[in-house]
Design a protein around this motif. Structure first.
Motif, PDB file in Angstrom:
ATOM      1  N   GLY A 848      44.479  28.076  56.177  1.00  0.00           N
ATOM      2  CA  GLY A 848      45.343  28.009  55.405  1.00  0.00           C
ATOM      3  C   GLY A 848      45.343  27.787  54.439  1.00  0.00           C
ATOM      4  O   GLY A 848      46.184  27.855  53.329  1.00  0.00           O
ATOM      5  N   CYS A 849      44.785  26.572  53.850  1.00  0.00           N
ATOM      6  CA  CYS A 849      44.606  25.822  52.219  1.00  0.00           C
ATOM      7  C   CYS A 849      44.176  26.667  51.286  1.00  0.00           C
ATOM      8  O   CYS A 849      42.988  26.987  52.008  1.00  0.00           O
ATOM      9  CB  CYS A 849      43.093  24.953  53.178  1.00  0.00           C
ATOM     10  N   GLN A 850      44.938  26.393  50.650  1.00  0.00           N
ATOM     11  CA  GLN A 850      45.163  27.381  49.520  1.00  0.00           C
ATOM     12  C   GLN A 850      43.629  27.392  48.416  1.00  0.00           C
ATOM     13  O   GLN A 850      42.984  28.089  47.637  1.00  0.00           O
ATOM     14  CB  GLN A 850      46.586  27.191  48.555  1.00  0.00           C
ATOM     15  N   PHE A 851      43.099  25.908  48.085  1.00  0.00           N
ATOM     16  CA  PHE A 851      42.480  25.623  47.198  1.00  0.00           C
ATOM     17  C   PHE A 851      41.589  24.776  47.817  1.00  0.00           C
ATOM     18  O   PHE A 851      41.487  23.602  48.884  1.00  0.00           O
ATOM     19  CB  PHE A 851      43.112  24.715  46.220  1.00  0.00           C
ATOM     20  N   ALA A 852      40.186  25.006  46.866  1.00  0.00           N
ATOM     21  CA  ALA A 852      39.150  23.869  47.887  1.00  0.00           C
ATOM     22  C   ALA A 852      37.626  22.762  46.577  1.00  0.00           C
ATOM     23  O   ALA A 852      37.929  23.855  45.819  1.00  0.00           O
ATOM     24  CB  ALA A 852      38.762  24.228  48.748  1.00  0.00           C
ATOM     25  N   GLN A 853      37.909  21.871  46.622  1.00  0.00           N
ATOM     26  CA  GLN A 853      36.635  21.480  45.452  1.00  0.00           C
ATOM     27  C   GLN A 853      35.772  20.473  46.589  1.00  0.00           C
ATOM     28  O   GLN A 853      35.455  20.341  47.558  1.00  0.00           O
ATOM     29  CB  GLN A 853      36.927  20.709  45.071  1.00  0.00           C
ATOM     30  N   GLY A 854      34.143  20.761  45.870  1.00  0.00           N
ATOM     31  CA  GLY A 854      33.001  19.686  46.766  1.00  0.00           C
ATOM     32  C   GLY A 854      32.158  20.497  46.193  1.00  0.00           C
ATOM     33  O   GLY A 854      31.754  21.673  45.799  1.00  0.00           O
ATOM     34  N   TYR A 855      30.092  19.994  46.913  1.00  0.00           N
ATOM     35  CA  TYR A 855      29.472  20.390  46.750  1.00  0.00           C
ATOM     36  C   TYR A 855      28.771  21.637  47.072  1.00  0.00           C
ATOM     37  O   TYR A 855      27.980  22.020  46.605  1.00  0.00           O
ATOM     38  CB  TYR A 855      28.186  19.448  47.331  1.00  0.00           C
ATOM     39  N   LEU A 856      30.314  22.834  48.153  1.00  0.00           N
ATOM     40  CA  LEU A 856      29.187  23.614  48.662  1.00  0.00           C
ATOM     41  C   LEU A 856      29.867  24.586  47.083  1.00  0.00           C
ATOM     42  O   LEU A 856      28.929  25.740  47.205  1.00  0.00           O
ATOM     43  CB  LEU A 856      31.329  23.988  49.339  1.00  0.00           C
ATOM     44  N   PHE A 857      30.681  24.407  45.708  1.00  0.00           N
ATOM     45  CA  PHE A 857      31.030  25.159  45.120  1.00  0.00           C
ATOM     46  C   PHE A 857      30.462  24.620  44.237  1.00  0.00           C
ATOM     47  O   PHE A 857      29.494  25.510  43.350  1.00  0.00           O
ATOM     48  CB  PHE A 857      32.586  25.458  44.855  1.00  0.00           C
ATOM     49  N   ALA A 858      30.406  23.717  43.871  1.00  0.00           N
ATOM     50  CA  ALA A 858      29.290  22.844  42.533  1.00  0.00           C
ATOM     51  C   ALA A 858      29.601  21.650  42.771  1.00  0.00           C
ATOM     52  O   ALA A 858      31.289  20.822  42.270  1.00  0.00           O
ATOM     53  CB  ALA A 858      30.561  23.426  41.097  1.00  0.00           C
ATOM     54  N   ARG A 859      29.161  20.736  41.525  1.00  0.00           N
ATOM     55  CA  ARG A 859      28.676  19.091  41.548  1.00  0.00           C
ATOM     56  C   ARG A 859      29.909  19.229  40.534  1.00  0.00           C
ATOM     57  O   ARG A 859      29.998  19.689  39.492  1.00  0.00           O
ATOM     58  CB  ARG A 859      27.584  18.577  41.587  1.00  0.00           C
ATOM     59  N   PRO A 860      30.562  18.007  39.801  1.00  0.00           N
ATOM     60  CA  PRO A 860      31.305  17.739  38.551  1.00  0.00           C
ATOM     61  C   PRO A 860      30.133  18.144  37.952  1.00  0.00           C
ATOM     62  O   PRO A 860      28.989  17.721  37.693  1.00  0.00           O
ATOM     63  CB  PRO A 860      31.876  15.435  39.270  1.00  0.00           C
ATOM     64  N   LEU A 861      30.621  18.881  36.406  1.00  0.00           N
ATOM     65  CA  LEU A 861      29.813  19.247  35.273  1.00  0.00           C
ATOM     66  C   LEU A 861      30.208  18.348  34.302  1.00  0.00           C
ATOM     67  O   LEU A 861      31.874  18.354  33.553  1.00  0.00           O
ATOM     68  CB  LEU A 861      29.425  20.666  35.482  1.00  0.00           C
ATOM     69  N   PRO A 862      29.076  18.185  33.258  1.00  0.00           N
ATOM     70  CA  PRO A 862      29.395  18.075  31.858  1.00  0.00           C
ATOM     71  C   PRO A 862      30.604  18.869  31.677  1.00  0.00           C
ATOM     72  O   PRO A 862      30.391  20.010  31.429  1.00  0.00           O
ATOM     73  CB  PRO A 862      28.457  17.536  31.500  1.00  0.00           C
ATOM     74  N   ALA A 863      30.376  18.921  29.812  1.00  0.00           N
ATOM     75  CA  ALA A 863      31.322  20.056  30.024  1.00  0.00           C
ATOM     76  C   ALA A 863      30.820  20.986  29.094  1.00  0.00           C
ATOM     77  O   ALA A 863      31.373  22.210  29.494  1.00  0.00           O
ATOM     78  CB  ALA A 863      32.166  18.981  28.100  1.00  0.00           C
ATOM     79  N   VAL A 864      30.058  20.625  28.846  1.00  0.00           N
ATOM     80  CA  VAL A 864      29.019  21.620  28.328  1.00  0.00           C
ATOM     81  C   VAL A 864      28.688  22.671  29.272  1.00  0.00           C
ATOM     82  O   VAL A 864      28.460  24.483  29.095  1.00  0.00           O
ATOM     83  CB  VAL A 864      27.607  22.179  27.280  1.00  0.00           C
ATOM     84  N   GLU A 865      27.776  22.421  30.468  1.00  0.00           N
ATOM     85  CA  GLU A 865      28.060  22.805  31.722  1.00  0.00           C
ATOM     86  C   GLU A 865      29.347  23.955  32.130  1.00  0.00           C
ATOM     87  O   GLU A 865      29.316  24.619  32.570  1.00  0.00           O
ATOM     88  CB  GLU A 865      26.999  22.444  32.890  1.00  0.00           C
ATOM     89  N   ALA A 866      30.278  23.490  31.517  1.00  0.00           N
ATOM     90  CA  ALA A 866      31.668  23.871  32.597  1.00  0.00           C
ATOM     91  C   ALA A 866      32.272  24.437  31.632  1.00  0.00           C
ATOM     92  O   ALA A 866      32.837  25.938  31.965  1.00  0.00           O
ATOM     93  CB  ALA A 866      32.798  22.398  32.522  1.00  0.00           C
ATOM     94  N   ALA A 867      31.866  24.805  30.172  1.00  0.00           N
ATOM     95  CA  ALA A 867      31.860  25.704  29.585  1.00  0.00           C
ATOM     96  C   ALA A 867      31.690  27.303  30.082  1.00  0.00           C
ATOM     97  O   ALA A 867      31.963  28.050  29.742  1.00  0.00           O
ATOM     98  CB  ALA A 867      31.185  25.153  28.079  1.00  0.00           C
ATOM     99  N   ARG A 868      29.913  27.092  30.160  1.00  0.00           N
ATOM    100  CA  ARG A 868      28.908  28.039  31.067  1.00  0.00           C
ATOM    101  C   ARG A 868      29.572  28.917  32.138  1.00  0.00           C
ATOM    102  O   ARG A 868      29.887  30.066  32.022  1.00  0.00           O
ATOM    103  CB  ARG A 868      28.107  27.583  31.318  1.00  0.00           C
ATOM    104  N   LEU A 869      30.457  27.935  33.129  1.00  0.00           N
ATOM    105  CA  LEU A 869      31.213  28.166  34.390  1.00  0.00           C
ATOM    106  C   LEU A 869      32.477  28.727  34.124  1.00  0.00           C
ATOM    107  O   LEU A 869      32.680  30.204  34.365  1.00  0.00           O
ATOM    108  CB  LEU A 869      31.715  27.131  35.125  1.00  0.00           C
ATOM    109  N   LEU A 870      33.433  28.772  32.651  1.00  0.00           N
ATOM    110  CA  LEU A 870      34.185  29.247  32.360  1.00  0.00           C
ATOM    111  C   LEU A 870      33.777  30.328  31.732  1.00  0.00           C
ATOM    112  O   LEU A 870      34.308  31.906  32.137  1.00  0.00           O
ATOM    113  CB  LEU A 870      34.734  28.626  31.083  1.00  0.00           C
ATOM    114  N   ALA A 871      32.714  30.956  31.451  1.00  0.00           N
ATOM    115  CA  ALA A 871      32.769  32.119  30.725  1.00  0.00           C
ATOM    116  C   ALA A 871      32.404  33.172  31.644  1.00  0.00           C
ATOM    117  O   ALA A 871      32.552  33.945  31.064  1.00  0.00           O
ATOM    118  CB  ALA A 871      31.363  31.721  29.165  1.00  0.00           C
ATOM    119  N   ALA A 872      32.132  32.688  32.719  1.00  0.00           N
ATOM    120  CA  ALA A 872      30.766  33.264  33.779  1.00  0.00           C
ATOM    121  C   ALA A 872      32.411  34.055  34.264  1.00  0.00           C
ATOM    122  O   ALA A 872      32.225  34.870  34.988  1.00  0.00           O
ATOM    123  CB  ALA A 872      29.847  32.578  34.996  1.00  0.00           C
TER     124      ALA A 872
END
Length: 872
Positions: A848-872
């Motif tokens: 029942g864990c609602q949220f997760a983070q880790g390398y399975l989803f993505a590594r920490p991203l610079p702002a430019v790459e994070a913007a691409r992720l938001l756009a997608a």
């Protein structure tokens, strides 16, 4: 469509026109043509699949079956019926089961049968079949298939929810139990299925409570509103529990469909409330019967007091509540003096104790002894508690004794003044000169706070010990000792407390070593122990263990217990150096290694520590100008909603792109430089830069048309306790214009629990601004559930240490399950950190864990790459 049916339709279309007289045969032909046309329309638009098969082949079908299996009509016509089954064995099993029924002229029905679509996925269908001619197998069979894939999946999910829910769920119709889940069975002590068909009366203590519940609940449910209540229930064995109940009708328009009820056992919480109420009543009884007056004061006003206080000042019951403190003093001067004295004591972090002339309500003066203490030492002008005792009689007696003593002393002084005058002056001059010489010598070679040898005397003794060791061939050891987290105590409790703690540490160090050893203080919280004539590393280890043990006992101070631990670096002569400076430097390097190894331990020097010390010094030097040189940058790691696997939020992570070396720019890991920022205090300005930069980046993304997602920003313990934190956050939010709901601050358990009352106030101020709060690295620090329940925290993060071995470790799975249960009971959402495998993700989703983070989803991203992720 079957070519025979098509030919017949064509023949019907070619019937004689209406201009010739209608023969009975022509009318029959026309009616047949219309019937075939209607049947054709029904087949083409039927919502279910219809197939006509001959043995081993498809003969014809309607469009719906093609749509269900994702084949065209021509493609399906070329297939054998076995090709759309999950396996040849599944096809043969259906044939063996269906054809005896069909041959007997019966209708074959099957509730669920899997078929394979064109892309290989399974489609579940409800199947019906009837033979065209039961006596002739070759005449074929008509099949009707209805897609039940979604219905089957929905039923499966509902069953999973019922089976795995941690709260009791019961479905009733006409107050008769129709269904319940395992949690309900466990809560009320019934076996699986034992309570089915029974009245809901079985969970109520008596008929009256059952009837009253029905009279209250069902009218509210019928109006379309859910029903919520807390009441007492009874288990199968007759024991009572206190529970919270939520109820909903399936359909307010049709109450006969029944209702669903959810039960939560709150027996423990109920007992805790009763115990708290009893404790408050006991405390009130103690206060009312105390022999001293007791009052709580805030902003110069008496909030409330006990009966003795009202008796002292001649006030009726409750008459002193809200009375200004000024009214308790006979004049303005006495009140101002008391106020100034109190402010000085509170500013120094001390309890204020003094005697003042006060006045009763009828104006009668009396002397009172006052003792006041702040509720929270960090709030210098906050709420305080006072103890008051009438000392008028004692003062009058003491004054009489003092006057008598003064008169006697005057007579004696007059008799001896002439004889003792000259001798006293001479002796005083000699004593003062000797004391001055001793003070000068002691101050030159000893620490003024602890009385231990200082750096100069230590250097002299170490030099002598080195010469003696060189002559005898024996070893000596230098132990460099630093107190862990002493600065936190010094900053939070005041320098007076810190000084007292240092004196006690010095005393314990002296008792832990030999008389021939030297304990010196270099300054701050740094001590050095010189061990001449030691056998080797084993002897030093024994001394290190004794020092750690001596400091392990808590230090009592003003009703609280202070805990301190040492990090100790050890080097030996002649193995690690042969002069004073080298030995001191190497012992210092070993001490930093002990801090890096987890503190409260000792480490022996080796040559690699020189490199580590040099590296640390280089990083610390470069860090001091990193903010001004704009070398810091932010990376963003996605936090995923486990139910949808979509982006929920971004965690803001600080990175240092160091410049100025021969290799150009390089990214330094946070584990290397953040501890340095914590120690030298730079974490406060850098942390403020992180908050501002993250907010500005969010606004920039929104201006680019990107979706706004919450940002999770870490606050260190030192940054959290800084006085200007709340005002800084409020200023940043106002200047950047960010929606406060998009900002979430993460704090560790240790940071939250260090200063209970002050922490709660800071959290409330941040929460009142509309920002979210979460606990980072949950389970790795120390916490108080009593405080946790009061904190306005909405989310906890399970530390990656419990996720790393989740698939292999039953202990980690039990810990995660316990954290989820705690979070659910407190209404908190949960984020799991460090998710790297699909197996971990599946287990966390199941818990029942609602949220997760880790390398399975993505590594920490610079702002430019994070913007691409938001756009997608």
């Amino acid at each position: 469509m079957d070519r025979h049916l098509g030919a017949l339709a064509l023949a019907a279309d070619s019937a004689p026109s209406a201009q010739t007289p209608a023969e009975p045969r022509d009318l029959e032909h026309e009616m047949l043509r219309i019937a075939l046309r209607d049947q054709h329309a029904i087949l083409e638009n039927a919502p279910v699949g219809i197939v006509f098969t001959l043995p081993g082949q498809f003969k014809s079908c309607n469009p719906r079956i093609c749509e269900m299996l994702d084949y065209s009509y021509s493609e399906l016509s070329r297939l054998s019926p076995a090709d759309i089954f999950a396996s040849p064995e599944a096809y043969q099993a259906l044939v063996a089961e269906a054809y005896p029924v069909l041959a007997a002229g019966g209708l074959y029905e099957k509730g669920e049968q899997p078929f394979r679509r064109r892309d290989g996925s399974l489609m579940w269908a409800r199947l019906r079949g009837r033979a065209v001619d039961p006596g002739a197998h070759e005449a074929g069979t008509i099949w009707i298939a209805e897609d039940v894939t979604d219905v089957r999946q929905t039923l499966f999910e509902v069953q999973a929810i019922m089976q795995n829910a941690t709260i009791g769920i019961m479905y009733t119709r006409n107050r008769i139990i129709q269904r319940y889940n395992p949690a309900f069975a466990a809560m009320f002590g019934y076996r699986d299925g034992e309570a089915l068909g029974r009245s809901t009366r079985i969970v109520y203590p008596d008929d009256q409570s059952w009837q009253e519940f029905g009279a209250n609940a069902y009218p509210q449910l019928a109006s379309g509103h859910p029903y919520r209540a807390e009441t007492e229930f009874v288990r199968k064995d007759g024991s009572r529990i206190w529970g919270q109940l939520n109820g909903y009708l399936f359909s307010p328009e049709d109450p006969a469909l029944g209702a669903i009820w959810m039960f939560e056992d709150r027996t423990r919480e109920r007992l805790d409330e009763i115990q708290l109420r009893n404790a408050l009543m006991e405390n009130r009884a103690i206060l009312d019967n105390a022999v001293l007056g007791i009052a709580v004061v805030e902003d110069g006003v008496t909030l409330h007091c006990n009966s003795k206080m009202e008796e002292l000042f001649g006030s009726p019951a409750g008459g002193m509540d809200g009375t200004p403190v000024r009214a308790l003093y006979p004049d303005e001067a006495g009140w101002k003096l008391a106020r100034l004295d109190t402010a000085r004591s509170f500013e120094a972090g001390q309890v204020h104790t003094a005697e003042y002339l006060m006045a009763r309500r009828d104006g009668t003066p009396f002397w009172a002894r006052l003792s006041g203490r702040l509720f929270d030492a960090a709030q210098k002008r906050g709420r305080s508690v006072w103890l008051i005792d009438d000392v008028t009689a004692r003062r009058e007696a003491a004054e009489a004794i003092r006057r008598a003593r003064d008169e006697l002393e005057i007579r004696v002084a007059e008799r001896t003044a002439e004889l003792a005058g000259a001798n006293a002056l001479l002796q005083e001059e000699i004593a003062e000169r000797r004391q001055a010489e001793a003070r000068v010598h002691h101050m030159a070679y000893h620490d003024s706070l602890t009385g231990l040898p200082n750096r100069a005397l230590l250097s002299d003794r170490l030099d002598c010990a080195l010469r003696a060791a060189h002559r005898s061939g024996r070893k000596l050891a230098v132990m460099f000792l630093d107190l862990d987290r002493f600065k936190t105590i010094n900053d939070s409790l005041g320098h007076a407390t810190g000084d007292q703690l240092l004196r006690e540490v010095a005393r314990r160090l002296c008792t832990a070593v030999r008389d021939s050893d030297t304990v010196a203080r270099l300054g701050g919280d740094e001590f050095v122990v010189l061990l001449p004539d030691v056998g080797g590393a084993r002897d030093c280890a024994q001394v290190g263990d004794k020092i750690i043990e001596a400091l392990a006992t808590p230090f009592p101070f003003e009703g609280r217990s202070l805990h301190i631990s040492p990090s100790i670096g050890i080097c030996l002569y002649p193995d690690d150096g042969d002069d004073v400076d080298t030995l001191m430097r190497h012992a210092d390097a070993a001490m930093y290694h002990a801090k890096a190894a987890g503190r409260n331990n000792y480490q022996f020097f080796d040559q690699r520590m020189n490199q580590a010390a040099a590296r640390r010094f280089e990083l610390e030097s470069n860090l001091r100008g990193a903010l001004a040189r704009k070398e810091f940058e932010l990376h963003y790691q996605p936090i995923i909603d486990t139910a949808t696997r979509r982006l929920h939020a971004l965690e803001v992570l600080l990175r240092w792109r160091r410049s100025g070396d021969t290799s150009g720019q390089m990214l330094v890991g946070p584990d290397e430089f953040i501890p340095i920022l914590e120690e030298n205090g730079m974490i406060v300005p850098v942390g403020e830069w992180v908050i501002r930069s993250a907010c500005e980046q969010s606004i920039a993304w929104q201006r680019q048309g990107l979706p706004a997602v919450p940002l999770a920003i870490n606050l260190s313990a030192r940054q959290f306790m800084h006085d200007a934190l709340v005002s800084s956050i409020r200023r940043i939010v106002g200047e950047t214009g960010i929606d406060p709901a998009l900002v979430e601050f993460e704090l560790t358990e240790t940071a939250l629990m260090q200063h209970g009352g002050q922490t709660l106030e800071i959290l409330r101020q941040i929460n009142d601004m509309g920002m979210r709060l979460s606990i980072d690295d949950f389970g790795t620090g120390y916490s108080s559930l009593a405080y946790l329940k009061r904190f306005p925290v909405r989310k906890i993060k399970i530390d990656r240490a419990f996720v790393r071995e989740l698939e292999a470790s039953s202990e980690d799975r039990a810990i995660v399950a316990a954290v989820m249960a705690l979070a659910n009971s407190l209404g908190l959402s949960v984020v799991a950190e460090g998710v790297e495998t699909e197996g971990q993700y599946a287990l966390l989703s199941g818990y029942g864990c609602q949220f997760a983070q880790g390398y399975l989803f993505a590594r920490p991203l610079p702002a430019v790459e994070a913007a691409r992720l938001l756009a997608a």
